[in-house]
Design an enzyme around this catalytic site. Structure first.
Site, mmCIF file in Angstrom:
data_model
loop_
_atom_site.group_PDB
_atom_site.id
_atom_site.type_symbol
_atom_site.label_atom_id
_atom_site.label_comp_id
_atom_site.label_asym_id
_atom_site.label_seq_id
_atom_site.Cartn_x
_atom_site.Cartn_y
_atom_site.Cartn_z
ATOM 1 N N TRP A 339 37.846 48.590 44.949
ATOM 2 C CA TRP A 339 37.411 47.834 46.156
ATOM 3 C C TRP A 339 38.361 47.030 46.592
ATOM 4 C CZ3 TRP A 339 33.563 44.102 46.339
ATOM 5 C CH2 TRP A 339 33.394 43.283 45.283
ATOM 6 N N GLU A 478 31.440 41.641 36.395
ATOM 7 C CA GLU A 478 31.506 42.386 35.533
ATOM 8 C C GLU A 478 31.598 41.861 34.380
ATOM 9 O OE1 GLU A 478 35.730 42.913 36.537
ATOM 10 O OE2 GLU A 478 35.525 45.068 37.895
ATOM 11 N N GLN A 591 32.281 36.509 38.914
ATOM 12 C CA GLN A 591 32.704 36.367 40.842
ATOM 13 C C GLN A 591 31.445 36.479 41.761
ATOM 14 O OE1 GLN A 591 35.478 40.080 39.778
ATOM 15 N NE2 GLN A 591 35.315 40.862 41.643
HETATM 16 O O1 IFM Z 1 38.843 44.699 41.478
HETATM 17 C C1 IFM Z 1 39.135 43.510 40.677
HETATM 18 C C2 IFM Z 1 37.133 43.886 39.982
HETATM 19 O O2 IFM Z 1 37.021 43.178 41.096
HETATM 20 C C3 IFM Z 1 38.032 42.343 39.375
HETATM 21 N N1 IFM Z 1 39.150 42.542 38.751
HETATM 22 C C4 IFM Z 1 39.822 43.054 39.373
HETATM 23 C C5 IFM Z 1 40.138 44.322 40.107
HETATM 24 C C6 IFM Z 1 41.531 44.839 40.533
HETATM 25 O O3 IFM Z 1 41.416 43.242 41.578
#
Ligand code: IFM
Length: 774
Positions: A339, A478, A591
């Protein structure tokens, strides 16, 4: 005539990234940060002669190879290293790791897209050589990489030799695209990655002419050295230009022939002409993409660095590739697409180079079938995009990973991180708002909106209480898996459902004949749009009217509060300190999650809501992802929290420039770079994209006395100059109609092509817009 490199550096230090000296442990991150790319090819800025740690990868967009460990899925193939070049003075090889380095500096010339290297080295016999290199991945001719080296003897008369090992992928690389050409052909290398053939034709121009030969051949290991040699005296210099032309079976039926012909053509034109064309192409790109900051050199350089890598990552000519999380600058994430592209990078292209934004969205259109298959496989309708994808759009998220403490952990994002479908739809609608490109909506954009809406309509579960829930997801945060009603996912899904219904009305009225075809192609039932709106209205929002807060997901408010802020300076990420179970049961978030929602759907809620959510969630953010700081900067700037915004802006800028997450070795963080650009344009200038024009809500950051930038809006080029107490908008395109220009919730005017408009602060409010003189 004195022998020199084919182009001088752009001398303004504001356009240069400089790495002084040589520090072996920094080598991998320097290779990423100084990488060259043009959206078709990307090559890391490895030392030409190599070092113990060099990782001289060259990638071609869309060319993946399956990793030996099946659970890792495909990764960008590492192609033969076109830049490897060894220098010997009377048989003694020059190396930064031996001999005496008198001077060494690498410069990334952002303005001209050149990697420059200056090196003065004394060998064991006291001979001093001055070496200068220049390298580029041509933006004027994306199939071409050029390298030029000049060696000058300072105090000796000797034989100078150059060796170019040129065979299969670099000998140190464990993942090789297998060599195809069996016969030794110094001018052509053909490798294969899966079903794709890649041909690299190479040409050399020595100055003065030198006899080329081969030396130290080791043909059995498909590794052959070309050799050039000259006798030089004190003050004398020699030069070698190397050109590589690359074609693949993705873009030519016979890539070997295409590469050979192309090389002959470009050698005919001459290396200098090629370099000039490349520099001109960068100049044209910069004329729109450059953001100028007065009063903050650090921010200025960071924004140029961001725009450089964003421009280098994209290729408007190829609709079947998109931009991976690390672009074409490193191995991390195997070149997979997330994304990150639609939410973090795409706004840059949309407002500076809309055809490139369209191309990136077309990748999602061409991979719609894969998204349909994924939805079906999970028991849903419509299209569920892969959380990570490569060339085909199929899911490529690795199934497991090794945690820093050595545990093997399952990766659940491909199963649960579904918001990507709404993120793609969001980008389609933004593209439509900025460009008004109806053809795109008819050909592709409408299909994406409709199929993603269908997914959400089937994904949401209607409960007896009349509410719709989206259960068992991962939001942008996440750290918390399998949660119910993640506010980001639900709100973006709601938005997706409503915009798809809007798109149906729009297409029906504006393009009735095309709509007939499109709705047939999609087998759209007449009552579907109304059903989408009903699901959208029933979706649980997680909004608490009393506090103005969105609950990040059901039950979040009851989790254990942890002191994330004092943890931010610890070397170890918070999820490692707390362990997975305690992290899951805590309020610590990886995040921006609700804060991302604020950034994307700002006009949906009053400022007080954004403020309340920023105050609540900002202290919970561990910033365990590079995507986080820049969006915090954006939202803080919009809220007028300028000190806070500046701190986050710097943190976002340092992700690559100071390697503050410790992982720049795997490539630059494209999303963080796109986010930084957004923090400036959407945060500091406060640009809002609205159906009837643009609105600005400027908040210059501390120390910034002026910020200016250009954006494209429906065929126009707008020049924005944000001063401490003034805003100026110039409409540079002549053949465009009237445009509404507003200060958010304040005065507006209708601007005409070729004119400039100014508004000044009067106390706490803004005065009326006036046409500027001249
Ligand atoms: O897409 C991101 C995700 O939101 C957090 N981990 C890294 C991914 C790639 O940058």
């Amino acid at each position: 005539m004195a022998i020199d490199l084919p182009m001088a550096l752009f001398s303004d230090p504001e356009w240069q990234m400089i790495e002084e000296g040589f520090n072996l442990v920094r080598e991998h991150e320097v290779e990423s940060i100084f990488a060259l790319a043009n959206g078709y090819l990307g090559t890391r800025a490895s030392l030409e002669e190599g070092s113990r740690l060099s990782q001289p990868d060259t990638f071609a967009a869309g060319i993946y190879i399956n990793e030996p460990a099946a659970e890792l899925g495909p990764s960008l193939a590492r192609l033969p290293d076109c830049a490897h070049l060894e220098i010997a003075i009377a048989d003694e090889l020059l190396s930064l790791e031996t001999g005496k380095v008198l001077e060494h500096r690498r410069i990334l010339d952002l303005r001209q897209g050149l990697l420059w290297r200056e090196w003065r080295q004394q060998d064991s016999m006291g001979r001093i050589s001055q070496v200068r290199f220049l390298r580029l991945a041509s933006l004027a001719d994306r199939h071409v990489i050029i390298q030029s080296v000049v060696i000058k003897a300072e105090n000796y008369s000797e034989r100078v030799e150059l060796f170019a090992p040129f065979g299969n992928a670099d000998a140190r690389s464990e993942q090789k695209a297998p060599l195809v050409s069996s016969a030794y052909d110094p001018a052509m290398v053909t490798v294969r990655a899966g079903k794709t053939s890649i041909a690299i034709a190479k040409g050399w121009v020595p100055q003065p002419p030198s006899n080329r030969g081969s030396a130290g051949e080791d043909r059995l290991s498909d590794h052959t050295k070309e050799r050039w040699s000259w006798e030089v005296g004190p003050g004398e210099a020699v030069r070698l230009d190397r050109v590589a032309a690359v074609y693949t079976s993705r873009d030519a039926e016979d890539p070997t022939n295409a590469a050979r012909l192309h090389l002959a053509e470009i050698l005919d034109r001459g290396v200098s002409a090629l370099v000039r064309a490349h520099v001109d192409a960068w100049r044209v790109h910069w004329s729109i993409a450059d953001i100028q900051i007065l009063g903050d050199d650090e921010a200025q350089r960071a924004l140029r660095f961001a725009a450089y890598h964003l421009m280098a990552a994209a290729n408007p000519a190829d609709e079947h590739v998109s931009i991976g999380a690390r672009g074409l600058t490193g191995r991390a994430y195997g070149g997979h697409i997330f994304w990150d592209t639609e939410i973090y990078m795409l706004p840059f292209y949309l407002l500076t180079d809309p055809p490139t934004a369209r191309t990136l969205l077309m990748y999602r259109y061409h991979t719609l079938d894969a998204a349909r298959r994924k939805a079906k496989a999970h028991g849903y309708e419509g299209a569920l995009y892969a959380w990570e994808s490569a060339d085909t759009g199929e899911e490529t998220t690795p199934r497991t990973t090794v945690a820093p403490d050595g545990r093997i952990v399952s990766i659940l994002t491909s199963e649960q991180e579904h918001h990507v479908s709404a993120d793609v739809a969001y980008a389609v609608w933004q593209y439509w708002l900025v460009t008004g490109d109806e053809d795109f909506m008819v050909d592709a954009g409408g299909d994406i909106l409709i199929e993603t809406a269908r997914f959400w309509a089937s994904r949401a579960q209607m409960d007896a209480d009349g509410c719709a829930h989206i259960r068992g997801v991962i939001g942008p945060d996440e750290y918390h898996e399998a949660v119910d009603d993640n506010a980001y996912t639900n709100m973006m899904a709601r938005w997706n459902l409503n915009r798809a219904a809007d798109a149906v009305s729009l297409l029906k009225h504006e393009r009735p004949a095309d709509w007939e075809q499109q709705s047939k192609r999609l087998a759209l039932a007449a009552d579907e749009p109304a059903a989408w709106r009903r699901v959208a209205a029933a979706l649980v929002t997680g909004f608490h009217p009393d506090s103005g807060l969105f609950e990040q997901f059901q039950g979040y408010f009851e989790l254990e509060p942890v002191d994330v802020v004092s943890h931010r300076n610890c070397a170890m990420p918070i999820d490692l300190c707390l362990g997975p179970e305690r992290t899951r049961l805590s309020k610590a978030i990886k995040q921006a999650d609700v804060i991302t929602l604020s950034a994307l759907l700002w006009d949906e809620w009053p400022d007080a809501v954004h403020q309340a959510n920023f105050d609540y969630y900002e202290p919970q953010a561990a910033h365990g992802s590079s995507l986080s700081p820049a969006l915090h900067a954006l939202v803080a700037a919009r809220l007028g929290r300028v000190e806070h915004a500046l701190d986050y802006f710097r943190q976002g800028a340092e992700i690559d420039l100071a390697n503050n997450m410790g992982n720049a070795a795997g490539g630059v963080h494209m999303a963080a770079l796109g986010g930084l650009w957004q923090a400036a344009v959407f945060g500091v200038a406060g640009l809002r994209i609205r159906e009837d024009g643009i609105a600005l809500d400027p908040h210059l950051l501390p120390g910034w006395t002026e910020m200016s930038c250009s954006v494209r809006w429906r065929g126009r080029i707008l020049r924005l100059v944000i001063g401490v107490d003034t805003v100026e908008v110039g409409i540079e395109t002549q053949d465009s109609g009237e445009l509404k220009i507003a200060i958010v919730d304040g005065p507006f005017c209708f601007g005409h092509p070729g004119r400039r408009y100014i508004v000044e602060r009067e106390g706490l409010a803004w005065g009326a817009w006036k046409e500027a003189d001249g």
